[in-house]
Design a protein around this motif. Sequence first.
Motif, mmCIF file in Angstrom:
data_model
loop_
_atom_site.group_PDB
_atom_site.id
_atom_site.type_symbol
_atom_site.label_atom_id
_atom_site.label_comp_id
_atom_site.label_asym_id
_atom_site.label_seq_id
_atom_site.Cartn_x
_atom_site.Cartn_y
_atom_site.Cartn_z
ATOM 1 N N ALA A 1 -5.347 -0.553 -12.034
ATOM 2 C CA ALA A 1 -4.237 -1.192 -11.304
ATOM 3 C C ALA A 1 -4.800 -2.022 -10.161
ATOM 4 C CB ALA A 1 -3.262 -0.137 -10.775
ATOM 5 N N TRP A 2 -4.902 -3.316 -10.396
ATOM 6 C CA TRP A 2 -5.405 -4.228 -9.369
ATOM 7 C C TRP A 2 -4.211 -4.611 -8.500
ATOM 8 C CZ3 TRP A 2 -5.477 -9.568 -7.879
ATOM 9 C CH2 TRP A 2 -6.610 -9.949 -7.133
ATOM 10 N N ALA A 3 -3.879 -3.705 -7.584
ATOM 11 C CA ALA A 3 -2.648 -3.848 -6.808
ATOM 12 C C ALA A 3 -2.888 -4.519 -5.462
ATOM 13 C CB ALA A 3 -2.004 -2.475 -6.593
ATOM 14 N N ILE A 4 -4.108 -4.930 -5.221
ATOM 15 C CA ILE A 4 -4.426 -5.524 -3.921
ATOM 16 C C ILE A 4 -3.589 -6.791 -3.693
ATOM 17 C CG2 ILE A 4 -6.407 -6.909 -4.786
ATOM 18 C CD1 ILE A 4 -6.672 -4.967 -1.580
ATOM 19 N N TRP A 5 -3.356 -7.512 -4.763
ATOM 20 C CA TRP A 5 -2.530 -8.708 -4.693
ATOM 21 C C TRP A 5 -1.121 -8.358 -4.207
ATOM 22 C CZ3 TRP A 5 -2.378 -13.759 -4.488
ATOM 23 C CH2 TRP A 5 -1.191 -14.423 -4.815
ATOM 24 N N ASN A 6 -0.604 -7.238 -4.724
ATOM 25 C CA ASN A 6 0.741 -6.815 -4.337
ATOM 26 C C ASN A 6 0.786 -6.372 -2.883
ATOM 27 O OD1 ASN A 6 0.141 -5.839 -7.391
ATOM 28 N ND2 ASN A 6 2.101 -6.874 -7.188
ATOM 29 N N ASP A 7 -0.319 -5.798 -2.407
ATOM 30 C CA ASP A 7 -0.372 -5.450 -0.984
ATOM 31 C C ASP A 7 -0.217 -6.696 -0.127
ATOM 32 O OD1 ASP A 7 -0.733 -2.613 -0.783
ATOM 33 O OD2 ASP A 7 -2.698 -2.876 -1.686
ATOM 34 N N ILE A 8 -0.989 -7.712 -0.482
ATOM 35 C CA ILE A 8 -0.961 -8.930 0.334
ATOM 36 C C ILE A 8 0.412 -9.601 0.240
ATOM 37 C CG2 ILE A 8 -2.079 -11.168 0.750
ATOM 38 C CD1 ILE A 8 -3.850 -8.597 1.283
ATOM 39 N N SER A 9 0.992 -9.615 -0.978
ATOM 40 C CA SER A 9 2.270 -10.320 -1.135
ATOM 41 C C SER A 9 3.475 -9.506 -0.676
ATOM 42 C CB SER A 9 2.456 -10.756 -2.589
ATOM 43 O OG SER A 9 2.487 -9.635 -3.435
ATOM 44 N N MET A 10 3.365 -8.160 -0.698
ATOM 45 C CA MET A 10 4.529 -7.331 -0.349
ATOM 46 C C MET A 10 4.466 -6.791 1.083
ATOM 47 S SD MET A 10 4.647 -5.163 -3.916
ATOM 48 C CE MET A 10 6.286 -4.618 -4.289
ATOM 49 N N GLY A 11 3.370 -7.048 1.768
ATOM 50 C CA GLY A 11 3.189 -6.464 3.106
ATOM 51 C C GLY A 11 2.194 -5.337 3.012
ATOM 52 N N ARG A 12 0.998 -5.598 3.516
ATOM 53 C CA ARG A 12 -0.132 -4.728 3.176
ATOM 54 C C ARG A 12 -0.012 -3.285 3.672
ATOM 55 N NH1 ARG A 12 -4.888 -8.073 4.954
ATOM 56 N NH2 ARG A 12 -5.989 -6.230 4.242
ATOM 57 N N ASP A 13 0.598 -3.074 4.835
ATOM 58 C CA ASP A 13 0.671 -1.694 5.320
ATOM 59 C C ASP A 13 1.995 -1.039 4.948
ATOM 60 O OD1 ASP A 13 2.151 -3.337 6.885
ATOM 61 O OD2 ASP A 13 1.537 -2.459 8.812
ATOM 62 N N LYS A 14 2.802 -1.776 4.219
ATOM 63 C CA LYS A 14 4.130 -1.288 3.872
ATOM 64 C C LYS A 14 4.034 -0.071 2.949
ATOM 65 C CE LYS A 14 8.348 -3.420 2.327
ATOM 66 N NZ LYS A 14 8.838 -4.580 1.592
ATOM 67 N N VAL A 15 4.891 0.887 3.208
ATOM 68 C CA VAL A 15 4.985 2.062 2.350
ATOM 69 C C VAL A 15 6.327 1.951 1.643
ATOM 70 C CG1 VAL A 15 5.132 4.580 2.329
ATOM 71 C CG2 VAL A 15 3.600 3.421 3.936
ATOM 72 N N SER A 16 6.305 1.510 0.409
ATOM 73 C CA SER A 16 7.583 1.231 -0.234
ATOM 74 C C SER A 16 7.615 1.737 -1.662
ATOM 75 C CB SER A 16 7.858 -0.274 -0.216
ATOM 76 O OG SER A 16 7.003 -0.914 -1.138
ATOM 77 N N PRO A 17 8.819 2.096 -2.133
ATOM 78 C CA PRO A 17 8.964 2.526 -3.526
ATOM 79 C C PRO A 17 8.551 1.421 -4.501
ATOM 80 C CG PRO A 17 11.015 2.886 -2.302
ATOM 81 C CD PRO A 17 10.103 2.119 -1.404
ATOM 82 N N LYS B 1 5.036 -0.611 -8.828
ATOM 83 C CA LYS B 1 4.076 -1.626 -9.273
ATOM 84 C C LYS B 1 2.768 -0.969 -9.735
ATOM 85 C CE LYS B 1 3.372 -5.663 -10.274
ATOM 86 N NZ LYS B 1 4.266 -6.429 -11.128
ATOM 87 N N VAL B 2 2.300 0.009 -8.946
ATOM 88 C CA VAL B 2 1.050 0.680 -9.314
ATOM 89 C C VAL B 2 1.197 1.345 -10.688
ATOM 90 C CG1 VAL B 2 -0.476 2.621 -8.746
ATOM 91 C CG2 VAL B 2 0.188 0.992 -6.969
ATOM 92 N N ILE B 3 2.324 2.032 -10.888
ATOM 93 C CA ILE B 3 2.541 2.717 -12.174
ATOM 94 C C ILE B 3 2.639 1.687 -13.304
ATOM 95 C CG2 ILE B 3 4.158 4.134 -13.510
ATOM 96 C CD1 ILE B 3 4.784 5.631 -10.881
ATOM 97 N N GLU B 4 3.369 0.613 -13.051
ATOM 98 C CA GLU B 4 3.513 -0.428 -14.082
ATOM 99 C C GLU B 4 2.138 -1.002 -14.467
ATOM 100 O OE1 GLU B 4 5.690 -3.817 -12.709
ATOM 101 O OE2 GLU B 4 5.539 -4.844 -14.632
ATOM 102 N N LEU B 5 1.342 -1.305 -13.439
ATOM 103 C CA LEU B 5 0.000 -1.846 -13.711
ATOM 104 C C LEU B 5 -0.871 -0.826 -14.444
ATOM 105 C CD1 LEU B 5 -0.715 -3.703 -10.333
ATOM 106 C CD2 LEU B 5 -0.393 -4.766 -12.574
ATOM 107 N N GLN B 6 -0.727 0.439 -14.084
ATOM 108 C CA GLN B 6 -1.531 1.490 -14.733
ATOM 109 C C GLN B 6 -1.142 1.666 -16.204
ATOM 110 O OE1 GLN B 6 -0.984 4.891 -12.143
ATOM 111 N NE2 GLN B 6 -2.857 4.431 -10.971
ATOM 112 N N HIS B 7 -0.006 1.121 -16.576
ATOM 113 C CA HIS B 7 0.358 1.158 -17.996
ATOM 114 C C HIS B 7 -0.006 -0.145 -18.703
ATOM 115 C CE1 HIS B 7 3.517 4.540 -17.230
ATOM 116 N NE2 HIS B 7 2.276 4.954 -17.190
ATOM 117 N N ILE B 8 0.229 -1.280 -18.025
ATOM 118 C CA ILE B 8 -0.049 -2.561 -18.695
ATOM 119 C C ILE B 8 -1.548 -2.773 -18.870
ATOM 120 C CG2 ILE B 8 0.101 -5.077 -18.562
ATOM 121 C CD1 ILE B 8 2.648 -4.852 -17.061
#
Lengths: 609, 128
Positions: free
Chosen positions: A451-467, A472-479
């Motif tokens: 799950a290359w979620a680093i992109w989502n951190d930058i685009s969604m707010g890097r320190d954000k703790v959000s559902p 996204k992490v789970i979705e990426l871990q499946h795709i």
Amino acid sequence: MSGYVGKLLRVDLTTGRMTTEPIPAAVIRDYLGGRGLGAFLLFTEVPAGADPLGPENKVFFSTGPLSGTLFPGACKMDVAAKSPLNSGYGSSSIGGKLAAELKFAGFDAIVVEGMSREPVYLLVQDDHVELRDAGHLWGRGAMTTEQMLKEELGEEMQIATIGPAGENLVRYACIHHDVGRQAGRCGIGAVMGSKRLKAIAVYGTGSVSVADPAAFLEVSRQAFQAVKSAETHEQWVREGTTKTTEWVNGTGTLPTYNFQAGAFEQAPSLYADVARSYVVSDKGCYCCPSPCGKYTYAPRYDLHIEGPDYETVGMLGPNVGLDDWQALVKANWLCDELGLDTISAGATISWAMECQAKGLLDASLTDGLDLSWGSAEAIWTLLERIGHRDGWLGNLLAEGSKRAAEELGQGSIAWAIQHKGMEQSAYETHSATAMLLSYMTCDIGGHHGRAWAIWNDISMGRDKVSPEKVDKVIELQHIRPLFDCLGCCRFLWVELRLSFDQYVAALQAVTGVKRSYEDLMHISERAWNLTRLYWMREIPEFGAAFDAPPPRFVSEPATYGPTAGVFTPRASMEIMLADYYQKRGWDANGLPTHQTLDRLGLLELSPWR
Amino acid sequence: MRLYADNARCSGCSACLAACSYHLFGQITTKRAALRVIPHFPVPGGYTVQVCTQCGECAAGCPTDAIVQNDLGAYHVVPELCTLCMACVDACPEGVVFFREDVPHTWECDLCGECIQVCGMDVLRLAE
């Protein structure tokens, strides 16, 4: 079923017996191939509690239904084994031309079991399979061995081989192929070494069958056209994965000085334009219209390598303080020839450098070697010592950062940047909660591949703790692992924006079986949970504690760059992890519930529950 | 018209070989193509792509007149007339007339252009 040969080759190194077996249709139906097939075979064939470096462990080389077909990036093979690095699920993806060649030779997979008394290599030439003496190859470098075997057997032979690191059971030894492609992670090269299997050589004259040739040709043409005309194609082909370096340095996610900082002052000397100026030739895996492989020459040392790829740049560059491209090429060359995973090697060396900086490794322990940050001499010498398990320090570091820290003690585990015993790859996560969660929950340890979620951190707010981040992490871990089941490189989806619909259409045309995106995601989720079950079976105390973040990211502020002064509150990760477990249908300790296993058809494989 | 190859652009991915084999024989493999990609590793790196120049030497040397030009002007082998005497293979200055033990005739490029479609590096092109 078309797309598959339907057969695996089983090689028992103890007896020398080699057999061909059908692969049950139900296994193909439930696990697709590649990573899914490898995980299933590992789970069902290697007995619980097996010594990763003993005769009971096995190595599974598994292709997928699209491997070897005329589809863009259909080059991938999954290599699975019980990991010698952490005694859990081990899996590593390899490109090049091995997967296609194995299909051409008439096998979907090779299972290597037992242990040979003498060094051997396996020759597969269509239905002629043979174990040959490898005495003349033992001790040789991986690239040298590949070259020697090609001279012996022919240029078209596809070779996978280990170097001295695999022979010497370095716990993060890799498997090398095609001049510069590796099954890098999880130390499966050491498993081959423990079996005294130096190499596999494959040549096949057959072909991959397709159920609906007309439909396949159409989707294949569209997909090639889509990749070639992608907006990102030109930059990607010019820079390959090194395009990442500037972006991560700018966002403060470039691991620097053993993940103490997220940016490196001298990083521009390692940027893509510098890398490109040393490139001799682009180098693509089988059927890749967007080759990321960059064949490079470093005149100062008269060395050729494929790479360095971004991960190697990060881990053997800024993370050890190195800022010289040609010196980095030499470090990469040493890893390739010795047969070392550049990620774990870089992280283990950076751990050692921090140990010296903190006064834990004095000259008497390093045999006089000065492990100062950025010392090319120190990096090269350590790689040699690790690969050959030379001396106390070489042996210590050959065990990986976690075991080394446990041995050295004195609190040094705090800066062994690893997950489940496997070193974190090249994304710095002081302030990147989705990426940190991705590492914490990755099913092989600290790897970005799932799950290359680093992109989502930058685009969604890097320190954000959000559902949304957890989703996204789970979705990426499946795709993303689905590509490893299909036998395709995910870069064409990630970087060239090839639509997943094209893969769905291609799979149907190749196999003749209609499967929706949702069907495929369900298979991927099944494989994900099976690997979780594997951890539970192998490590009785396995649970949430194994998903904890390295303390550095949740207790020490980053020292430099855009994230200087920042770290992620531990509670943030606890909240995200709890949400993650809940969404996966796992209990509070991170174990799949009865209901989840039932939904995924995994109850049968979990008799202890 | 003939095929041209820009060696410096080739990344050795073999998609052209697979597309060619699929077109000529309906089989996805790299072993039944009518062009050749020769790797130069580890030193100096890079690839040479050998393609048919449509010089016609193969046809001139064929004792059974099995090599004729198709609508696109490509010299190609009529399977029924080929006796596998190998005269065309020997005559070809580029080494791109092919044969295999399990194929009852030699074969060469028919200028279909499938290789161009799958090449992501624009190595191949058709021109006069």
